[in-house]
Design a protein around this motif. Structure first.
Motif, PDB file in Angstrom:
ATOM      1  N   ARG A 209       0.827  -1.213   0.000  1.00  0.00           N
ATOM      2  CA  ARG A 209       0.000   0.000   0.000  1.00  0.00           C
ATOM      3  C   ARG A 209       0.860   1.261   0.000  1.00  0.00           C
ATOM      4  O   ARG A 209       0.503   2.262  -0.604  1.00  0.00           O
ATOM      5  CB  ARG A 209      -0.929   0.007   1.204  1.00  0.00           C
ATOM      6  CG  ARG A 209      -2.181  -0.851   0.991  1.00  0.00           C
ATOM      7  CD  ARG A 209      -2.888  -1.129   2.291  1.00  0.00           C
ATOM      8  NE  ARG A 209      -3.196   0.097   3.015  1.00  0.00           N
ATOM      9  CZ  ARG A 209      -4.315   0.785   2.875  1.00  0.00           C
ATOM     10  NH1 ARG A 209      -5.228   0.355   2.063  1.00  0.00           N
ATOM     11  NH2 ARG A 209      -4.518   1.875   3.560  1.00  0.00           N
TER      12      ARG A 209
ATOM     13  N   ALA B  88       2.047   1.719  -3.444  1.00  0.00           N
ATOM     14  CA  ALA B  88       0.986   2.176  -4.352  1.00  0.00           C
ATOM     15  C   ALA B  88       0.527   3.590  -4.031  1.00  0.00           C
ATOM     16  O   ALA B  88      -0.391   4.110  -4.658  1.00  0.00           O
ATOM     17  CB  ALA B  88      -0.204   1.228  -4.275  1.00  0.00           C
ATOM     18  N   GLY B  89       1.141   4.205  -3.024  1.00  0.00           N
ATOM     19  CA  GLY B  89       0.813   5.592  -2.705  1.00  0.00           C
ATOM     20  C   GLY B  89      -0.447   5.758  -1.882  1.00  0.00           C
ATOM     21  O   GLY B  89      -0.970   6.850  -1.768  1.00  0.00           O
ATOM     22  N   LEU B  90      -0.949   4.665  -1.319  1.00  0.00           N
ATOM     23  CA  LEU B  90      -2.182   4.763  -0.536  1.00  0.00           C
ATOM     24  C   LEU B  90      -1.892   5.033   0.929  1.00  0.00           C
ATOM     25  O   LEU B  90      -2.782   5.427   1.674  1.00  0.00           O
ATOM     26  CB  LEU B  90      -2.993   3.469  -0.663  1.00  0.00           C
ATOM     27  CG  LEU B  90      -3.555   3.205  -2.047  1.00  0.00           C
ATOM     28  CD1 LEU B  90      -4.072   1.805  -2.147  1.00  0.00           C
ATOM     29  CD2 LEU B  90      -4.646   4.207  -2.341  1.00  0.00           C
ATOM     30  N   LEU B  91      -0.657   4.813   1.338  1.00  0.00           N
ATOM     31  CA  LEU B  91      -0.274   5.056   2.723  1.00  0.00           C
ATOM     32  C   LEU B  91       0.986   5.899   2.706  1.00  0.00           C
ATOM     33  O   LEU B  91       1.874   5.681   1.883  1.00  0.00           O
ATOM     34  CB  LEU B  91       0.055   3.734   3.422  1.00  0.00           C
ATOM     35  CG  LEU B  91      -0.987   3.046   4.262  1.00  0.00           C
ATOM     36  CD1 LEU B  91      -0.371   1.814   4.890  1.00  0.00           C
ATOM     37  CD2 LEU B  91      -1.504   3.958   5.333  1.00  0.00           C
ATOM     38  N   GLU B  92       1.037   6.842   3.596  1.00  0.00           N
ATOM     39  CA  GLU B  92       2.232   7.665   3.708  1.00  0.00           C
ATOM     40  C   GLU B  92       3.207   6.949   4.641  1.00  0.00           C
ATOM     41  O   GLU B  92       2.848   6.582   5.752  1.00  0.00           O
ATOM     42  CB  GLU B  92       1.817   9.020   4.293  1.00  0.00           C
ATOM     43  CG  GLU B  92       2.932   9.997   4.416  1.00  0.00           C
ATOM     44  CD  GLU B  92       3.296  10.632   3.087  1.00  0.00           C
ATOM     45  OE1 GLU B  92       3.988  11.621   3.106  1.00  0.00           O
ATOM     46  OE2 GLU B  92       2.889  10.116   2.024  1.00  0.00           O
TER      47      GLU B  92
ATOM     48  N   TRP C 215       5.299  11.783  -7.539  1.00  0.00           N
ATOM     49  CA  TRP C 215       4.120  10.910  -7.466  1.00  0.00           C
ATOM     50  C   TRP C 215       3.260  11.028  -8.723  1.00  0.00           C
ATOM     51  O   TRP C 215       2.711  10.054  -9.225  1.00  0.00           O
ATOM     52  CB  TRP C 215       3.319  11.235  -6.201  1.00  0.00           C
ATOM     53  CG  TRP C 215       2.029  10.514  -6.115  1.00  0.00           C
ATOM     54  CD1 TRP C 215       0.797  11.046  -5.988  1.00  0.00           C
ATOM     55  CD2 TRP C 215       1.838   9.100  -6.167  1.00  0.00           C
ATOM     56  NE1 TRP C 215      -0.140  10.070  -5.954  1.00  0.00           N
ATOM     57  CE2 TRP C 215       0.465   8.870  -6.066  1.00  0.00           C
ATOM     58  CE3 TRP C 215       2.694   8.008  -6.290  1.00  0.00           C
ATOM     59  CZ2 TRP C 215      -0.087   7.600  -6.076  1.00  0.00           C
ATOM     60  CZ3 TRP C 215       2.145   6.739  -6.313  1.00  0.00           C
ATOM     61  CH2 TRP C 215       0.778   6.547  -6.207  1.00  0.00           C
TER      62      TRP C 215
ATOM     63  N   GLN D 170       2.421   7.563 -10.719  1.00  0.00           N
ATOM     64  CA  GLN D 170       1.062   7.030 -10.827  1.00  0.00           C
ATOM     65  C   GLN D 170       0.790   6.352 -12.161  1.00  0.00           C
ATOM     66  O   GLN D 170       0.042   5.383 -12.228  1.00  0.00           O
ATOM     67  CB  GLN D 170       0.067   8.182 -10.650  1.00  0.00           C
ATOM     68  CG  GLN D 170      -0.464   8.271  -9.262  1.00  0.00           C
ATOM     69  CD  GLN D 170      -1.564   9.291  -9.164  1.00  0.00           C
ATOM     70  OE1 GLN D 170      -1.549  10.329  -9.828  1.00  0.00           O
ATOM     71  NE2 GLN D 170      -2.535   9.021  -8.338  1.00  0.00           N
ATOM     72  N   TRP D 171       1.398   6.863 -13.216  1.00  0.00           N
ATOM     73  CA  TRP D 171       1.159   6.305 -14.543  1.00  0.00           C
ATOM     74  C   TRP D 171       1.966   5.039 -14.777  1.00  0.00           C
ATOM     75  O   TRP D 171       1.770   4.363 -15.774  1.00  0.00           O
ATOM     76  CB  TRP D 171       1.509   7.334 -15.622  1.00  0.00           C
ATOM     77  CG  TRP D 171       0.644   8.538 -15.529  1.00  0.00           C
ATOM     78  CD1 TRP D 171       0.874   9.645 -14.771  1.00  0.00           C
ATOM     79  CD2 TRP D 171      -0.595   8.753 -16.186  1.00  0.00           C
ATOM     80  NE1 TRP D 171      -0.156  10.534 -14.930  1.00  0.00           N
ATOM     81  CE2 TRP D 171      -1.060  10.022 -15.797  1.00  0.00           C
ATOM     82  CE3 TRP D 171      -1.354   7.998 -17.087  1.00  0.00           C
ATOM     83  CZ2 TRP D 171      -2.253  10.550 -16.259  1.00  0.00           C
ATOM     84  CZ3 TRP D 171      -2.531   8.537 -17.548  1.00  0.00           C
ATOM     85  CH2 TRP D 171      -2.972   9.794 -17.135  1.00  0.00           C
TER      86      TRP D 171
ATOM     87  N   TYR E 110      -1.898  -1.414  -9.469  1.00  0.00           N
ATOM     88  CA  TYR E 110      -2.034  -2.011  -8.132  1.00  0.00           C
ATOM     89  C   TYR E 110      -3.289  -2.854  -8.059  1.00  0.00           C
ATOM     90  O   TYR E 110      -4.354  -2.451  -8.519  1.00  0.00           O
ATOM     91  CB  TYR E 110      -2.079  -0.890  -7.097  1.00  0.00           C
ATOM     92  CG  TYR E 110      -2.424  -1.329  -5.688  1.00  0.00           C
ATOM     93  CD1 TYR E 110      -1.573  -2.182  -4.985  1.00  0.00           C
ATOM     94  CD2 TYR E 110      -3.581  -0.880  -5.066  1.00  0.00           C
ATOM     95  CE1 TYR E 110      -1.878  -2.565  -3.695  1.00  0.00           C
ATOM     96  CE2 TYR E 110      -3.894  -1.259  -3.773  1.00  0.00           C
ATOM     97  CZ  TYR E 110      -3.039  -2.106  -3.090  1.00  0.00           C
ATOM     98  OH  TYR E 110      -3.345  -2.488  -1.817  1.00  0.00           O
TER      99      TYR E 110
ATOM    100  N   PHE F 130      -7.991  -7.407  -0.951  1.00  0.00           N
ATOM    101  CA  PHE F 130      -9.449  -7.503  -0.930  1.00  0.00           C
ATOM    102  C   PHE F 130      -9.971  -6.409  -1.837  1.00  0.00           C
ATOM    103  O   PHE F 130      -9.609  -5.260  -1.678  1.00  0.00           O
ATOM    104  CB  PHE F 130      -9.995  -7.314   0.479  1.00  0.00           C
ATOM    105  CG  PHE F 130      -9.541  -8.377   1.415  1.00  0.00           C
ATOM    106  CD1 PHE F 130     -10.037  -9.665   1.304  1.00  0.00           C
ATOM    107  CD2 PHE F 130      -8.608  -8.105   2.392  1.00  0.00           C
ATOM    108  CE1 PHE F 130      -9.607 -10.660   2.157  1.00  0.00           C
ATOM    109  CE2 PHE F 130      -8.178  -9.096   3.243  1.00  0.00           C
ATOM    110  CZ  PHE F 130      -8.672 -10.377   3.128  1.00  0.00           C
ATOM    111  N   PHE F 131     -10.765  -6.764  -2.781  1.00  0.00           N
ATOM    112  CA  PHE F 131     -11.260  -5.740  -3.671  1.00  0.00           C
ATOM    113  C   PHE F 131     -12.700  -6.060  -4.009  1.00  0.00           C
ATOM    114  O   PHE F 131     -13.154  -7.200  -3.911  1.00  0.00           O
ATOM    115  CB  PHE F 131     -10.429  -5.680  -4.952  1.00  0.00           C
ATOM    116  CG  PHE F 131     -10.467  -6.945  -5.739  1.00  0.00           C
ATOM    117  CD1 PHE F 131      -9.560  -7.931  -5.495  1.00  0.00           C
ATOM    118  CD2 PHE F 131     -11.439  -7.153  -6.701  1.00  0.00           C
ATOM    119  CE1 PHE F 131      -9.605  -9.116  -6.188  1.00  0.00           C
ATOM    120  CE2 PHE F 131     -11.492  -8.319  -7.403  1.00  0.00           C
ATOM    121  CZ  PHE F 131     -10.568  -9.321  -7.146  1.00  0.00           C
ATOM    122  N   GLY F 132     -13.398  -5.018  -4.373  1.00  0.00           N
ATOM    123  CA  GLY F 132     -14.787  -5.214  -4.776  1.00  0.00           C
ATOM    124  C   GLY F 132     -14.918  -4.836  -6.230  1.00  0.00           C
ATOM    125  O   GLY F 132     -13.988  -4.328  -6.839  1.00  0.00           O
TER     126      GLY F 132
END
Lengths: 396, 315
Positions: free
Chosen positions: B47, B50-54, B71, B75-76, B80, B84-86
Motif C-alpha cells: 500500500r 501504491a501511494g495509498l499510505l504515507e 508521485w 502514478q502512470w 495495483y 481484498f477488492f470489490g
C-alpha cells in the motif's frame, strides 16, 4: 489527438450514470415521486374547495396559489428525503465495496472523483425537480402565480438540493460508513429545515411578539416561503399551513412595509448562506477524500480556495449593493424607517414672515388663494396678494 | 537498473510498527515475491508502494523516481491490485474496464482496442457483456488484474493475487503472470504461501513482524536454508559399524536412528556440507563394509525453511 476527443466526461459521472440509471429503480423512484405530487396536488385542490365551501366559492387564483405553494413544499420534502439517500453513500459505499483504493491509485484527482459523484447524484435529483415542472405548470391554468414565481421557487429548490447533496458527500467522506453517514446527513438536513423554525416559534412565545426574522434565514422552508411572497398571499395558504400559521406570516413578510421600500426577502440571505456553506463543505471534502497527505495544502490549492471564497463573498456583497435601494435590510433594522418624501413637503408656515408683521386678512372681495401657491414662498414674493405688497412699500 | 528501491521504509500505526526499516531492491523485469505470515506487513508495504499510505519514515524510489516528489509521474507507471477488492455491481465487464481506461485518459478509439486486448489476455472475452457480479471469484481476480493493466504500467503491485482461488484458477493466474513478465514488466506479488511463489518467482523476500528476514534470488535462499541438510540412510547390516563411522565424520552434526524390532535399519543425519562431502561420506561407509541400501537427501522444501526462518512468531 484532435481537440474534440480531448474533451472527456468525468469517468465517475459516466460510471455512476451507467449503474444508477440502468434497470427499473431510477424509473420507479421518479414515477413514485411524480405520482405523489399528483395525488397531493389533487388533494390540495379538493381541500381548497372544501375550506371555502360555506363562505363563498374560492377564486381561481386562490386555488392556483395554494396548489403552487403546496407542490413546491412537497417537492422540498421529497428533495430532503431523496438527496441524503443518494449522496451520503457516494464515498462510503466505495470504501465498503473495497473499490475506493483502486480508484485512488488512478491519476484521477480526488476532487474530480468528488465532483463526479456530486454531479451524478444531483443530476438525478435535478431530473426529479424538472420532471415535476410540467406537473406544477397546472397552476397556470388557475392563475395567481407568475412564471417568475415558479422560476424563483425552482432556483431555491435546486440550491437547497445542492446544499443537501454536499452535506451528504461531506458526511460520507467523514464517516466512511454508509449507515452513519446517511443518519448524520438526515439529522443535519432536519436541523437545517426545522431548527430555525422551532427557534423562531420559541422566541416568539418568549417575547410575546414577532421573533427576529434573521433566525429563520438558515431554513430552506422559510427561504422557499419567502420566495413565493410578493405574489402569493399568505392568507390563501392558511388552509395549507393551519398548524404552522404564524411562522408562515413571519416568513412571508411580517415587518412593517414602508412606502418606498419592501423588506429584503429571507431567501436573499438564505441562498448566499447555502452557496457559501456548499463551497466550504466542498473544499473540506476534497481534503477528506485524499488517502494520504490530507492536510498538506499546497500554495496553489490554498490560493484557489481562497480566491473562490473571496470571489463569492464579493459577488454577494455586490448583489446586495446593487439592490440596496429597493430593499430594506432585515438584519440591520436599527435605522429608522425613512418617511416617504411626499409627506415631508408642507412644513413651512407663516412663521417665516418678518417679525412684527402679521399677515393681514385678505380683503373679502379677493378670492382665498390656493394653499399650494402660498406656502412655499417664504418671502411672499410670488404671492398674488396685492394688499400686503402695497403695505410693505408704504413702510419702506 | 532497479524498478523498486525502498530505503529504511517504516510505517507505524500508533505504537505498532507494521513495517520497520525495510530495504528492498527489486530488479526491473523480475518477478519478485514477498512472503510472510499474516500480519507480517506485506500489505502495508504494498500500500505504501501504491501511494495509498504515507510512510512514517524512509524513502521509496520507483523507476529511479522518488515517490514523494514525482508521485504524479509514478502514478502512470504502477498498477495495483489490492488483496481484498470489490467490483461495481451494476456494471458490465467491458464497462468496468472502460471506466478505468477513462480514469487513465485513454482516447475513445484506443480504449476499445485496449479493452479487447485485455479481455483476451485474461481470457474473459466471452464475458464481455456479462454483469461483473455474475463472475466467479477467479474471473473477478483476473478482471481486477486486467484493470491494473489498463494503462500498460511498467510496475505491477499484486497483493495476494492467488488467494481464494481453486487449483485450476491458480495455474491460470500463474500462467498469466509469466506472460506478463515476458512482456517486460516488473511484478511484485505477495503471498503467505511460499510454495506458490517458489514455482514462479526469480527473487524472494521473506518478511516477519514488519522486518525483512532474508531476501535474494530463490536459489540463494534455498542454499541458505539448506545449510543443515538431512540425509536418510537405509542400512542392511550392522548398525554399530555405521554409527562409529558417522559419528567420526566432521560434517555430521546430529544422528537420529530409527529403531524397529530392536534393530536399527534406518537413520537420518543432519549434515553440514556440500554434495562432494556427502559423496565422500557414502564412499567411506561403503569402504568400511557397511551395506547401504539407499542414501538420499531429505529435500527440505521451502515451506519448512519458511517455518524455520519465521519461527512462527506471528501466525
Amino acid at each position: 489527438m484532435n481537440p474534440i476527443s480531448r474533451f472527456e466526461l468525468n469517468p465517475v459521472i459516466v460510471k455512476e450514470l451507467r449503474s444508477r440509471m440502468r434497470g427499473g429503480r431510477a424509473f420507479a423512484t421518479l414515477t413514485a415521486a411524480l405520482l405523489l405530487l399528483v395525488a397531493c396536488g389533487y388533494g390540495l385542490y379538493r381541500l381548497t374547495l372544501a375550506a371555502t365551501q360555506y363562505s363563498s366559492m374560492p377564486l381561481s387564483p386562490q386555488i392556483g396559489q395554494v396548489l403552487f405553494a403546496g407542490l413546491v413544499f412537497i417537492e422540498l420534502l421529497l428533495i430532503s428525503v431523496i438527496v441524503p439517500s443518494v449522496t451520503a453513500n457516494a464515498i462510503s459505499s466505495e470504501v465498503e465495496k473495497q473499490t475506493y483504493e483502486m480508484l485512488l491509485t488512478t491519476p484521477l484527482p480526488p476532487s474530480r472523483i468528488l465532483w463526479g459523484k456530486l454531479i451524478a447524484s444531483l443530476g438525478y435529483v435535478f431530473l426529479l425537480i424538472f420532471a415535476a415542472v410540467p406537473l406544477a405548470s397546472i397552476v397556470f391554468v388557475f392563475g395567481g402565480v407568475t412564471l417568475r414565481d415558479m422560476f424563483k421557487a425552482i432556483v431555491v429548490l435546486c440550491i437547497s438540493a445542492v446544499t443537501f447533496g454536499v452535506i451528504g458527500l461531506f458526511m460520507s467522506a467523514l464517516f466512511k460508513r454508509s449507515g452513519r453517514a446517511v443518519a448524520a446527513t438526515y439529522i443535519a438536513v432536519l436541523i437545517l429545515l426545522l431548527g430555525p423554525l422551532v427557534l423562531a416559534i420559541s422566541a416568539g412565545i418568549l417575547r410575546q411578539g414577532d421573533p427576529p426574522r434573521w433566525i429563520m434565514i438558515p431554513s430552506p422552508i422559510s427561504a422557499l416561503g419567502s420566495s413565493l411572497m410578493p405574489s402569493v398571499n399568505p392568507q390563501n395558504l392558511s388552509s395549507l399551513f393551519w398548524m404552522l400559521g404564524s411562522p408562515v406570516y413571519w416568513v412571508m413578510g411580517a415587518p412593517q412595509i414602508s412606502l418606498t421600500s419592501i423588506p429584503r426577502p429571507i431567501y436573499h440571505y438564505s441562498l448566499p448562506l447555502y452557496i457559501g456553506l456548499t463551497l466550504i463543505l466542498y473544499l473540506i471534502t476534497t481534503r477528506l477524500v485524499k488517502p494520504a497527505r490530507r492536510w498538506q495544502i499546497s500554495w496553489a490549492e490554498a490560493l484557489v480556495g481562497f480566491t473562490l471564497l473571496l470571489g463569492f463573498v464579493g459577488v454577494v456583497l455586490l448583489g446586495y449593493a446593487a439592490t440596496a435601494n429597493r430593499y430594506e435590510n432585515i438584519i440591520l433594522l436599527d435605522e429608522a424607517t425613512p418617511t416617504p418624501a411626499m409627506m415631508i413637503a408642507p412644513l413651512e408656515s407663516d412663521s417665516t414672515a418678518p417679525p412684527g408683521l402679521d399677515q393681514p386678512y385678505p380683503s373679502p372681495d379677493v378670492p382665498t388663494p390656493f394653499p399650494g401657491d402660498q406656502y412655499p414662498s417664504p418671502k411672499g414674493a410670488t404671492s398674488p396678494d396685492d394688499g400686503s405688497t402695497s403695505l410693505k412699500s408704504v413702510f419702506e | 537498473m532497479y524498478a523498486i528501491i525502498t530505503r529504511n521504509l517504516t510505517r507505524h500505526f500508533g505504537k505498532v510498527a507494521a513495517v520497520e526499516d525495510l530495504n528492498l531492491k527489486i530488479p526491473a523485469g523480475s518477478l519478485y515475491g514477498l512472503v510472510g505470515p499474516n500480519g507480517a506487513g506485506k500489505t502495508t508495504t504494498l500500500r505504501m508502494l501504491a501511494g495509498l499510505l504515507e510512510p512514517s519514515d524512509g524513502e521509496v524510489r520507483i523507476n529511479e523516481l522518488t515517490m514523494r516528489k514525482y508521485w504524479g509521474e509514478i502514478q502512470w507507471q504502477i498498477g495495483y491490485m489490492p488483496d481484498f477488492f470489490g467490483v461495481y455491481d451494476d456494471l458490465l465487464v467491458w464497462e468496468y474496464l472502460d471506466f478505468f481506461a477513462r480514469c487513465y485518459k485513454i482516447s475513445p478509439d484506443r480504449r476499445r482496442q485496449v479493452i479487447n486486448e485485455l479481455l483476451e489476455l485474461v481470457d474473459l472475452t466471452e464475458k464481455r457483456n456479462a454483469y461483473v457480479h455474475t463472475l466467479s471469484r477467479g474471473m473477478r481476480q483476473r478482471l481486477c488484474l486486467a484493470h491494473a493493466l489498463v494503462h500498460d504500467p511498467q510496475v505491477l503491485l499484486l497483493d495476494e493475487p492467488a488467494s481464494g482461488l481453486d487449483p485450476r484458477a491458480r495455474v491460470e493466474m500463474r500462467e498469466l503472470l509469466r506472460e506478463l513478465r515476458s512482456m517486460g514488466k516488473t511484478i511484485l506479488l505477495s503471498s503467505h504461501i511460499l510454495s506458490e511463489l517458489a514455482e514462479l518467482c526469480d527473487d524472494i523476500a521473506i518478511m516477519e513482524r514488519g522486518r525483512l528476514v532474508i531476501s535474494g534470488p530463490l536459489a540463494e535462499i534455498r542454499r541458505h536454508v539448506s545449510e543443515h541438510r538431512r540425509i536418510r540412510i537405509q542400512l542392511l547390516n550392522d548398525w554399530k559399524l555405521a554409527e562409529s563411522i558417522l559419528s567420526a565424520h566432521p560434517g555430521v552434526r546430529q544422528i537420529y536412528p530409527f529403531e524397529n524390532d530392536g534393530q536399527v535399519r534406518l537413520v537420518e543425519i543432519e549434515f553440514n556440507g556440500d554434495e562432494t562431502q556427502s559423496a565422500d561420506l557414502l564412499e567411506q561407509l561403503v569402504l568400511h563394509q557397511a551395506r547401504v541400501a539407499s542414501f538420499s537427501e531429505v529435500t527440505t522444501d521451502l515451506e519448512e525453511a519458511f517455518l524455520r526462518l519465521t519461527k512462527g512468531e506471528v501466525a
